[in-house]
Write an enzyme that holds these catalytic residues in place. Structure first.
Site, PDB file in Angstrom:
ATOM      1  N   LYS A  68       0.829  -1.210   0.000  1.00 58.77           N
ATOM      2  CA  LYS A  68       0.000   0.000   0.000  1.00 58.77           C
ATOM      3  C   LYS A  68       0.871   1.271   0.000  1.00 58.77           C
ATOM      4  O   LYS A  68       2.081   1.208   0.284  1.00 58.77           O
ATOM      5  CB  LYS A  68      -0.922  -0.035   1.225  1.00 58.77           C
ATOM      6  N   TYR A 115     -12.568  -1.380  -3.531  1.00 53.65           N
ATOM      7  CA  TYR A 115     -13.060  -1.578  -2.158  1.00 53.65           C
ATOM      8  C   TYR A 115     -14.582  -1.455  -2.059  1.00 53.65           C
ATOM      9  O   TYR A 115     -15.108  -1.191  -0.968  1.00 53.65           O
ATOM     10  CB  TYR A 115     -12.374  -0.588  -1.217  1.00 53.65           C
ATOM     11  N   PHE A 154     -15.281   3.688   7.361  1.00 55.05           N
ATOM     12  CA  PHE A 154     -13.919   4.038   6.952  1.00 55.05           C
ATOM     13  C   PHE A 154     -13.729   4.040   5.436  1.00 55.05           C
ATOM     14  O   PHE A 154     -12.624   4.280   4.946  1.00 55.05           O
ATOM     15  CB  PHE A 154     -12.911   3.077   7.600  1.00 55.05           C
ATOM     16  N   ARG A 198      -2.293 -14.458   4.860  1.00 51.49           N
ATOM     17  CA  ARG A 198      -2.917 -13.748   5.985  1.00 51.49           C
ATOM     18  C   ARG A 198      -2.126 -13.989   7.280  1.00 51.49           C
ATOM     19  O   ARG A 198      -2.018 -13.112   8.129  1.00 51.49           O
ATOM     20  CB  ARG A 198      -4.392 -14.131   6.107  1.00 51.49           C
ATOM     21  N   THR A 231      -5.309  -7.071  10.896  1.00 55.47           N
ATOM     22  CA  THR A 231      -5.559  -5.780  10.223  1.00 55.47           C
ATOM     23  C   THR A 231      -4.960  -4.616  11.028  1.00 55.47           C
ATOM     24  O   THR A 231      -4.336  -3.718  10.458  1.00 55.47           O
ATOM     25  CB  THR A 231      -7.089  -5.556  10.074  1.00 55.47           C
ATOM     26  N   ARG A 286       2.670  -6.646   9.077  1.00 55.42           N
ATOM     27  CA  ARG A 286       1.993  -5.468   9.636  1.00 55.42           C
ATOM     28  C   ARG A 286       2.617  -5.038  10.965  1.00 55.42           C
ATOM     29  O   ARG A 286       2.684  -3.849  11.269  1.00 55.42           O
ATOM     30  CB  ARG A 286       0.503  -5.741   9.753  1.00 55.42           C
ATOM     31  N   ASN A 292      -2.057   0.148   6.782  1.00 58.76           N
ATOM     32  CA  ASN A 292      -1.528  -1.109   7.322  1.00 58.76           C
ATOM     33  C   ASN A 292      -0.626  -1.878   6.348  1.00 58.76           C
ATOM     34  O   ASN A 292      -0.582  -3.102   6.371  1.00 58.76           O
ATOM     35  CB  ASN A 292      -2.660  -1.978   7.889  1.00 58.76           C
ATOM     36  N   HIS A 308      -2.073  -5.568   1.666  1.00 64.38           N
ATOM     37  CA  HIS A 308      -3.405  -6.171   1.492  1.00 64.38           C
ATOM     38  C   HIS A 308      -3.248  -7.661   1.258  1.00 64.38           C
ATOM     39  O   HIS A 308      -2.244  -8.106   0.708  1.00 64.38           O
ATOM     40  CB  HIS A 308      -4.089  -5.533   0.270  1.00 64.38           C
ATOM     41  N   GLU A 324      -9.538 -10.175  -7.616  1.00 64.16           N
ATOM     42  CA  GLU A 324      -8.657  -9.036  -7.339  1.00 64.16           C
ATOM     43  C   GLU A 324      -7.408  -9.052  -8.237  1.00 64.16           C
ATOM     44  O   GLU A 324      -6.931  -7.991  -8.649  1.00 64.16           O
ATOM     45  CB  GLU A 324      -8.242  -9.053  -5.866  1.00 64.16           C
TER      46      GLU A 324
END
Ligand code: CMP
Length: 143
Positions: free
Chosen positions: A11, A51, A59, A87, A93, A104, A114, A117, A128
């Site tokens: 990100k 998103y 948010f 993950r 998150t 993270r 964060n 993704h 995606e």
């Protein structure tokens, strides 16, 4: 276990902080195969589309603004059990809740910013990946 694909995005916060190299090294150390990768800049509109599932969440606006605030690096990853594995590697998150040694925990600063993704299901992973990479682009790589 089945070979799966997941979409990783480095990100804008991770890119701005100069962590592209560190995170790619982490990805490779964990045994993921990089299938496709590019430097991209999402427009407001395309971030909103990506998103869309979060449209009703409080948010959503700040998420779209943040994701279009600078360059990002979408990466299609492949590994056995890739969805759950990725993950695990990225952590919770919220970096405050992420386990030690996760991406993270190491590189994220907040729940919103964060660092990375990860797709939440095999089906969403494929959708995606197709959002960022054309079939022709992937085929050209011979993967
Ligand atoms: P990611 O899982 O990549 O995709 C959805 C994103 O929404 C998530 O990362 C967070 O960056 C963001 N997000 C989720 N919950 C919150 C929250 N409570 N406040 C701000 N951003 C959030």
């Amino acid at each position: 276990m089945a070979i799966e694909k997941t979409l990783c995005i480095l990100k804008p916060d991770a890119v701005k902080a100069g962590n592209i190299g560190n995170i790619i090294a982490h990805i490779q150390k964990e045994g993921f195969k990089i299938q496709a990768m590019k430097l991209a800049r999402l427009s407001d509109r395309s971030a909103g589309k990506f998103y869309e599932v979060h449209k009703e969440r409080p948010f959503y606006g700040s998420l779209v603004e943040f994701m279009s605030s600078g360059a990002c690096v979408p990466i299609a990853l492949e590994k056995e059990n890739a969805i759950a594995e990725w993950r695990r590697v990225i952590g919770a998150t919220d970096p405050a809740e992420a386990a030690d040694g996760t991406i993270r925990k190491l590189y994220a600063t907040s729940k919103g910013e964060n660092a990375v993704h990860g797709s939440d299901s095999v089906e969403n992973g494929l959708r995606e990946i197709a959002f960022f990479f054309t079939e022709a682009e992937i085929a050209e790589l011979g993967l």
